[in-house]
Design an enzyme around this catalytic site. Structure first.
Site, PDB file in Angstrom:
ATOM      1  N   LYS A 179       0.840  -1.204   0.000  1.00  0.00           N
ATOM      2  CA  LYS A 179       0.000   0.000   0.000  1.00  0.00           C
ATOM      3  C   LYS A 179       0.875   1.254   0.000  1.00  0.00           C
ATOM      4  O   LYS A 179       2.067   1.179   0.339  1.00  0.00           O
ATOM      5  CB  LYS A 179      -0.917  -0.032   1.232  1.00  0.00           C
ATOM      6  CG  LYS A 179      -0.165  -0.182   2.544  1.00  0.00           C
ATOM      7  CD  LYS A 179      -1.031  -0.821   3.617  1.00  0.00           C
ATOM      8  CE  LYS A 179      -0.307  -0.797   4.946  1.00  0.00           C
ATOM      9  NZ  LYS A 179      -0.957  -1.623   5.960  1.00  0.00           N
ATOM     10  N   ARG A 212     -10.502  -0.562  14.827  1.00  0.00           N
ATOM     11  CA  ARG A 212     -10.589   0.306  13.650  1.00  0.00           C
ATOM     12  C   ARG A 212     -11.587  -0.304  12.664  1.00  0.00           C
ATOM     13  O   ARG A 212     -12.586   0.293  12.325  1.00  0.00           O
ATOM     14  CB  ARG A 212      -9.230   0.429  12.946  1.00  0.00           C
ATOM     15  CG  ARG A 212      -8.116   1.023  13.765  1.00  0.00           C
ATOM     16  CD  ARG A 212      -6.885   1.270  12.915  1.00  0.00           C
ATOM     17  NE  ARG A 212      -6.498   0.101  12.129  1.00  0.00           N
ATOM     18  CZ  ARG A 212      -5.378   0.013  11.420  1.00  0.00           C
ATOM     19  NH1 ARG A 212      -4.541   1.034  11.372  1.00  0.00           N
ATOM     20  NH2 ARG A 212      -5.082  -1.069  10.748  1.00  0.00           N
ATOM     21  N   TYR A 265      13.511  29.670  10.003  1.00  0.00           N
ATOM     22  CA  TYR A 265      12.200  30.148  10.449  1.00  0.00           C
ATOM     23  C   TYR A 265      12.078  30.074  11.965  1.00  0.00           C
ATOM     24  O   TYR A 265      12.530  29.111  12.594  1.00  0.00           O
ATOM     25  CB  TYR A 265      11.098  29.258   9.863  1.00  0.00           C
ATOM     26  CG  TYR A 265      10.760  29.511   8.411  1.00  0.00           C
ATOM     27  CD1 TYR A 265      10.268  30.746   7.993  1.00  0.00           C
ATOM     28  CD2 TYR A 265      10.894  28.502   7.475  1.00  0.00           C
ATOM     29  CE1 TYR A 265       9.932  30.970   6.664  1.00  0.00           C
ATOM     30  CE2 TYR A 265      10.559  28.709   6.144  1.00  0.00           C
ATOM     31  CZ  TYR A 265      10.075  29.947   5.746  1.00  0.00           C
ATOM     32  OH  TYR A 265       9.747  30.143   4.433  1.00  0.00           O
ATOM     33  N   MET A 290      10.109  23.745   3.959  1.00  0.00           N
ATOM     34  CA  MET A 290       9.450  22.909   2.953  1.00  0.00           C
ATOM     35  C   MET A 290      10.466  22.235   2.026  1.00  0.00           C
ATOM     36  O   MET A 290      10.351  21.054   1.709  1.00  0.00           O
ATOM     37  CB  MET A 290       8.466  23.745   2.115  1.00  0.00           C
ATOM     38  CG  MET A 290       7.648  22.902   1.151  1.00  0.00           C
ATOM     39  SD  MET A 290       6.576  23.886   0.091  1.00  0.00           S
ATOM     40  CE  MET A 290       5.405  24.544   1.274  1.00  0.00           C
TER      41      MET A 290
HETATM   42  C1  LIG Z   1      -0.145  -2.416   6.610  1.00  0.00           C
HETATM   43  C2  LIG Z   1      -0.699  -3.669   7.189  1.00  0.00           C
HETATM   44  C3  LIG Z   1       0.127  -4.770   7.407  1.00  0.00           C
HETATM   45  C4  LIG Z   1       1.632  -4.704   7.284  1.00  0.00           C
HETATM   46  O1  LIG Z   1       2.128  -4.093   8.458  1.00  0.00           O
HETATM   47  P1  LIG Z   1       3.690  -3.958   8.788  1.00  0.00           P
HETATM   48  O2  LIG Z   1       3.702  -3.487  10.191  1.00  0.00           O
HETATM   49  O3  LIG Z   1       4.232  -2.927   7.834  1.00  0.00           O
HETATM   50  O4  LIG Z   1       4.317  -5.285   8.588  1.00  0.00           O
HETATM   51  C5  LIG Z   1      -0.461  -5.956   7.836  1.00  0.00           C
HETATM   52  N1  LIG Z   1      -1.802  -6.042   8.043  1.00  0.00           N
HETATM   53  C6  LIG Z   1      -2.634  -4.985   7.861  1.00  0.00           C
HETATM   54  C7  LIG Z   1      -4.080  -5.145   8.120  1.00  0.00           C
HETATM   55  C8  LIG Z   1      -2.110  -3.772   7.447  1.00  0.00           C
HETATM   56  O5  LIG Z   1      -2.919  -2.720   7.303  1.00  0.00           O
END
Ligand SMILES: *Cc1c(COP(=O)(O)O)cnc(C)c1O
Length: 365
Positions: free
Chosen positions: A45, A139, A258, A306
């Site tokens: 992702k 969540r 800044y 930035m």
């Molecule tokens: C992003 C994610 C992972 C991977 O997590 P890491 O800590 O980067 O290994 C696994 N399961 C879910 C549901 C996630 O959202």
């Protein structure tokens, strides 16, 4: 008419992001060995945590990885154009109206509540799906009682896996790990014929009780340390370097940047470098982060802007910090987790934002 020839290739990049796909693959194999018996899927992702989804996925496919996790449908569609045969799982779930897109692109939805389950039962045409049970993250996911009730009424669902997600796996001794494991172990006997998955990277390191049939790993692949307070077992994958734009001598009394957040208290040579919070160096690194050049660690002084940071390079040779020279900001000498910790940040957020304006070099893999 063709556009005028671009002379971009002659422009010096503000920085360089080096991604070692060989190290990525080594980390993948390391995790496969640690989680022996479980299928290792890769979380890609957010553009593979900022590293670039296409080269990352191709390298992992080359090493035998067949299963990839994205957050959104859009990421899933993009991934399918890169890796047609891969199993692509969308973690954020099935939004109303997206059923057709999931089917068209053969994306596997993670069903995160009963409403999504019922919609996929109606519209999913028997295509595979995964059910997420919430064991304490609060969540996403079905409540354990909902998952229990659903177990006796699975008709119309091609359920391939039941998963949950650990909230505190980065802390080995956190009592929530065992609590979530126990709750997961109460639910899964009701699903005898489907695969089970609980662990992220940190969960893999908690040991075999957490591995089940499949693990979902991200940060470990990319060289981040999943666990607090222990040495990182994984190889660094990313090096970020940015160019010096200018160096100057400064005498007190003077302040830098800044809000005048750094006060110069002795004669200092300052390098102004072409990287800022828009390049993934968040403002909490102000007066806390560091760089590395010509054998020396050099502290960030003054607020991160930035597009610029300022480093006290007095200790390093002047030749090494002339305009156009590169200063390491993440890499073998400034570890990702070290830099993140210095600003009270997590490695994930530093990685995902890193070097969007930098030139990218991929090696190995
Ligand atoms: C992003 C994610 C992972 C991977 O997590 P890491 O800590 O980067 O290994 C696994 N399961 C879910 C549901 C996630 O959202």
């Amino acid at each position: 008419m063709p556009p005028p020839a671009s002379d971009n290739s002659t422009v010096l990049s503000p920085g360089v992001l080096e991604i070692d796909l060989g190290a990525l693959v080594a980390n993948y194999r390391d995790i496969c060995a640690r989680a022996e018996g479980a299928q290792v899927g890769a979380a890609v992702k957010a553009n593979a945590y900022g590293l670039g989804i296409e080269p990352v996925v191709k390298a992992l496919q080359g090493a035998g990885c067949k299963r990839f996790f994205v957050a959104t449908v859009t990421e899933g569609i993009e991934l399918k154009t890169i890796a047609r045969s891969a199993e692509v799982i969308v973690l954020n779930g099935l939004m109303p109206g997206d059923e057709g897109v999931f089917l068209e692109h053969r994306l596997v939805p993670v069903l995160n509540d009963m409403e999504q389950v019922e919609r996929w039962r109606q519209a999913g045409q028997g295509a595979p799906c995964i059910i997420h049970v919430d064991t304490g993250m609060n969540r996403l996911g079905l409540a354990p009682e909902e998952a229990g009730a659903l177990a006796s009424n699975l008709h119309g669902l091609n359920l391939v896996e039941i998963m949950s997600h650990l909230a505190c796996a980065g802390q080995i001794d956190h009592p929530q790990n065992a609590a979530q494991l126990a709750l997961f172990n109460e639910v899964i006997p009701m699903y005898p014929y489907v695969r089970k998955s609980l662990a992220n990277s940190a969960g893999v390191l908690l040991g075999p009780a957490y591995h089940f049939d499949a693990v979902r790993v991200g940060i470990a692949l990319y060289g981040g340390n999943p666990t607090h307070g222990v040495a990182n077992p994984f190889a660094p994958v990313v090096t970020a370097k940015a160019r010096v734009l200018q160096q100057r001598w400064i005498d007190p009394p003077a302040t830098i940047g800044y809000e005048a957040l750094y006060t110069v208290d002795g004669r200092m040579r300052l390098a102004t470098v072409a990287a800022g919070y828009a390049d993934g160096l968040p403002t909490p690194l102000t007066n806390h982060g560091q760089g590395f050049v010509a054998g020396y660690h050099v502290p960030m002084v003054g607020r991160v802007s930035m597009d610029l940071i300022t480093l006290d390079v007095t200790i390093a040779s002047e030749d090494a910090t002339t305009p156009g020279e590169l200063i390491e900001l993440i890499g073998p000498n400034v570890l990702l987790d070290q830099q993140a910790d210095a600003g009270g940040l997590i490695s994930y957020e530093v990685l995902t934002g890193l070097g969007r304006r930098f030139e990218r070099h991929y090696s190995g893999g």
